[in-house]
Design an enzyme around this catalytic site. Structure first.
Site, short mmCIF file in Angstrom:
data_model
loop_
_atom_site.label_atom_id
_atom_site.label_comp_id
_atom_site.label_asym_id
_atom_site.label_seq_id
_atom_site.Cartn_x
_atom_site.Cartn_y
_atom_site.Cartn_z
CD1 TRP A 73 1.57 2.68 -0.81
CD2 TRP A 73 3.21 1.30 -0.20
NE1 TRP A 73 2.43 2.55 -1.87
CE2 TRP A 73 3.45 1.71 -1.52
CE3 TRP A 73 4.12 0.43 0.40
CZ2 TRP A 73 4.55 1.28 -2.25
CZ3 TRP A 73 5.21 0.00 -0.33
CH2 TRP A 73 5.42 0.43 -1.64
CG HIS A 74 4.55 -2.04 3.17
ND1 HIS A 74 4.59 -0.82 3.81
CD2 HIS A 74 5.77 -2.21 2.63
CE1 HIS A 74 5.80 -0.30 3.67
NE2 HIS A 74 6.54 -1.12 2.95
N GLY A 75 0.33 -3.73 2.32
CA GLY A 75 -0.55 -4.85 2.03
C GLY A 75 -1.79 -4.82 2.90
#
Lengths: 472, 305
Positions: free
Chosen positions: A323-325
């Site tokens: 989700w973060h990257g």
């Protein structure tokens, strides 16, 4: 448009003046327009993505309300998830996965010429996509009511204080605030003022000053970095990311308070956590509860055989990392968090790792310090350019520990900026109340406010940075 | 009631800090004391007889020009009874000097015969820091703001910064106050902070980009339109600096007047106290050479009076 910019100050002044002049329905329309203006200042082209997400989920919500057949309802849910995740996958993960496929094929001797688009990542896409998806899932499960007015729903998706970096709101919490007339009491105004001031302090004084140290040691040539420098760099980044993200959340909550909205608490003294489970109940709470409710529990949660629970934990944290990257360091970051959750779960069968109240202060201090350093290892993965860079710094910490004058000065800077905040948070922790200051004596309030204001005035860096979580 | 008390204390504290800075900054900082003396220095020079020489610059000029030695050498070289003044506020660039000229030199009845501005290459590029806080607090008047905003194409954020600096000296001089306090608390702070800043901004090295020199031409046109002859002095720094071909073109086309003093044969590494600034002995040697350059120039330019 950054919260810590003069342009935002002017923008918000316009919003608040108009807000005070209008009635409830008109307030909602005005807030929607201003939210689109706010987002448009980043890149007006990506407004279309928010509008598409809003239309799709509004229509799906309406249809879910009308349909009773299980298959039709499932089809509608899959359509919504497909569109939202499709947009997210294309803008956020397409380049990464194409690169990996090309790399994989070339490693086995094939030369692949796949289209590698230079896609710009729309600001805050992960936040509003998750927010709008939660609505559809909740309507599907009957946990929330369908919204019958598109413009109200669009405001839920695009509300500017939390649009680009959360907190990720649930419709069951946010929509009643949109639909019903709002009031701003004196207490709301005071609370908003406190949150905004604290948020700016965390962002400008803590995060932006720590960024100088973290960037220096993470950007430096490997030959210049020994173990002590790596450790100080990681400490600086730990406070930078905390100040940056929790500062944003506090400002978002504060300005929402001034508009009569109550956003959910996103941070609760995370560096006082004594276990990974405790940490995730304090850090980015809106994401961790989202992952719990829409991923971990549907996967089976902590029911069933033990190995399935471990699988669920690992998968949830892996997707939390993604989700973060789109990058291997985020994937490994997620897996690492999953692994330490599993280890602590195994340990909890022998000793009670989560019950701080039954243990002496000294033991809790040791547990908290150990947990903080585990989290720092994950921040090393999060901030490093790649896995090799993180590994190099990690090895340096354990093998080459020489304290140079530069490292000593940098460490003193971290102590100077962060110790008062940690002491204050310890006081909040002891009071078990995030708003304990509001209930304290006027003398103590004065000391805290003068400190916050004085530090903001005197110890801000000349150049302030963007918020880290905008890139997610 | 409680909130009102807290708010009152907050406001009182701010006013106390602000008034302390306004009243006492020149006691704590030599540079602030110098800034305060600038109008007097320039008006005293204006009252003197020709030839009047005004140096404007930053710490390069402060540490590089030995005024007594210069006057002595000018006498020896034939430019007798020269009256010299020097204005050298820290961390300033040509845009600050333009406003020093506009607000302090041009208001005088008589103007200097020669104005020299001590520069290194990084002071002349268009991307040189604007130092908006110094402009807002020390060098610009409010009436200058519209022109500054237009000419420098300031962003909204920069406009906010310049107005806040004008209102609050605490904000404007924050960096200096911060360094002063942290110097007392943190060992080796100033050097560490400089090194950290350098390390943190490695990827944003401005020297890699293609420089432009349009602003410096514009400033010179302003001086010219006010009948002032300004000469830029290329100052020596320890690591040396090269004149970019684009700057060379600006000089060759006569857009600015440049006296190249970068390489003084008698100056060695020992004549620099850090990587940039000259020692007193270095300043003496530099001023000797500078006197000769000024005398040569005086033969070519007739004084204004």
């Amino acid at each position: 448009m950054l919260f810590n910019s003069w342009l935002f100050l002017l923008f918000f002044l316009c919003v608040i003046i108009l807000y005070r002049m209008l009635g409830h329905r008109s307030q909602n329309r005005m807030l929607l327009i201003m939210s689109y203006v706010f987002y448009g200042t980043w890149d007006w082209r990506f407004l279309s993505l928010i509008v598409i997400s809003s239309i799709v989920d509004y229509v799906v919500g309406q249809q879910l309300n009308m349909q009773t057949g299980r298959k039709k309802r499932q089809f509608l849910l899959i359509t919504s998830l497909g569109v939202n995740l499709g947009i997210l996958a294309f803008f956020k993960y397409y380049g990464f996965f194409i690169d990996q496929i090309v790399h994989l094929l070339s490693s086995i001797g094939f030369s692949a010429d796949l289209p590698t688009l230079r896609i710009i990542l729309p600001v805050g896409i992960s936040f509003y996509t998750f927010q709008t998806m939660s609505y559809t899932v909740d309507v599907f499960k009957g946990k929330t009511k369908t919204v019958n007015n598109f413009l109200d729903f669009a405001l839920y998706v695009a509300f500017f204080p939390q649009l680009v970096a959360g907190p990720i709101e649930r419709s069951s919490h946010f929509m009643p605030q949109v639909l019903n007339p709002r009031t701003v009491s004196r207490e709301d105004f005071k609370e908003g003022f406190y949150l905004v001031l604290l948020g700016f302090f965390k962002k400008i004084v803590i995060a932006d000053n720590m960024a100088i140290i973290a960037n220096a040691f993470f950007n430096a040539d490997s030959s210049m970095i020994n173990g002590a420098a790596s450790l100080v760099g990681v400490y600086a980044f730990a406070f930078q990311i905390y100040g940056d993200f929790s500062g944003y959340s506090a400002i978002a909550r504060g300005i929402s308070k001034w508009l009569g909205f109550d956003l959910i608490v996103n941070f609760r003294m995370p560096y006082f956590a004594i276990s990974p489970k405790d940490f995730w109940s304090r850090w980015h709470i809106s994401l961790s509860t989202w992952l719990r409710d829409y991923l971990y529990i549907p996967l089976g949660g902590n029911k069933g055989v033990e190995w399935k629970i471990y699988r669920n934990l690992l998968l949830t944290m892996l997707l939390g990392g993604l989700w973060h990257g789109a990058g291997w360091n985020f994937i490994v970051w997620g897996i690492f968090h999953g692994v330490i959750l599993i280890i602590y779960r195994l340990l909890s069968k022998r000793i009670n790792v989560d019950d701080a109240n039954r243990r002496p202060f000294f033991v809790n201090l040791l547990c908290g310090t150990f947990m903080f350093h585990l989290v720092c290892v994950t921040w090393l993965l999060f901030r490093a350019d790649n896995i090799a860079h993180a590994w190099y710094m990690f090895i340096a910490i354990s093998t080459n520990f020489t304290c140079t004058p530069l490292v000593l000065s940098s460490f003193c800077m971290i102590v100077f900026y962060c110790t008062p905040l940690m002491l204050y948070e310890y006081w909040l922790e002891r009071n078990n109340d995030l708003l304990a200051l509001m209930k304290s004596s006027w003398k103590f309030q004065s000391i805290v406010y003068v400190y916050l204001f004085g530090m903001l005035l005197l110890f801000h860096p000349i150049v302030t940075g963007k918020f880290i979580y905008f890139q997610f | 009631m409680i909130k009102f008390r807290v708010l009152t204390i907050l406001v009182v504290m701010f006013l106390l800090i602000e008034s302390s800075i306004r009243l006492g900054s020149q006691l704590l900082s030599i540079d602030d004391a110098h800034i305060k003396s600038v109008p007097d220095l320039i008006s005293e020079l204006a009252e003197c007889k020709s030839p009047r020489i005004l140096f404007i610059g930053n710490s390069l000029t402060r540490e590089g020009v030995d005024l007594k030695e210069l006057k002595k050498e000018l006498d020896i070289a034939g430019l007798h009874d020269a009256n010299i003044a020097a204005v050298f506020p820290d961390d300033t660039t040509p845009i600050h000097w333009q406003y020093i000229v506009k607000n302090h030199v041009l208001v005088q009845a008589t103007k200097p015969d020669y104005i020299f501005m001590g520069v290194a290459g990084y002071n002349l590029v268009d991307t040189a820091p604007l130092g908006l806080r110094k402009l807002g607090c020390s060098w610009c008047k409010v009436a200058d703001f519209p022109e500054l905003i237009r000419d420098e194409e300031l962003t909204f954020h920069e406009i906010g910064e310049i107005f806040t600096s004008w209102i609050s000296w605490t904000f404007a001089k924050q960096d200096r106050i911060k360094k002063y306090i942290l110097d007392l608390i943190i060992p080796n702070f100033r050097d560490a902070f400089r090194r950290l800043s350098d390390m943190a901004t490695i990827s944003n090295d401005l020297s890699a980009s293609d420089p432009t020199y349009e602003k410096i031409i514009r400033y010179d046109q302003f001086y010219h339109s006010n009948s002032l002859e300004v000469h830029y002095l290329g100052m020596p720094i320890q690591r040396g600096w090269t004149i970019h071909p684009k700057l060379q073109q600006v000089i060759d086309e006569g857009e600015i007047k440049f006296i190249d003093m970068r390489d003084i044969p008698d100056l060695g590494e020992t004549h620099f106290k850090d990587s940039i600034h000259l020692t007193p002995e270095g300043a003496r040697i530099f001023s000797e050479h500078l006197a000769k350059a000024i005398v040569l120039l005086s033969l070519a330019i007739k004084p204004v009076d």
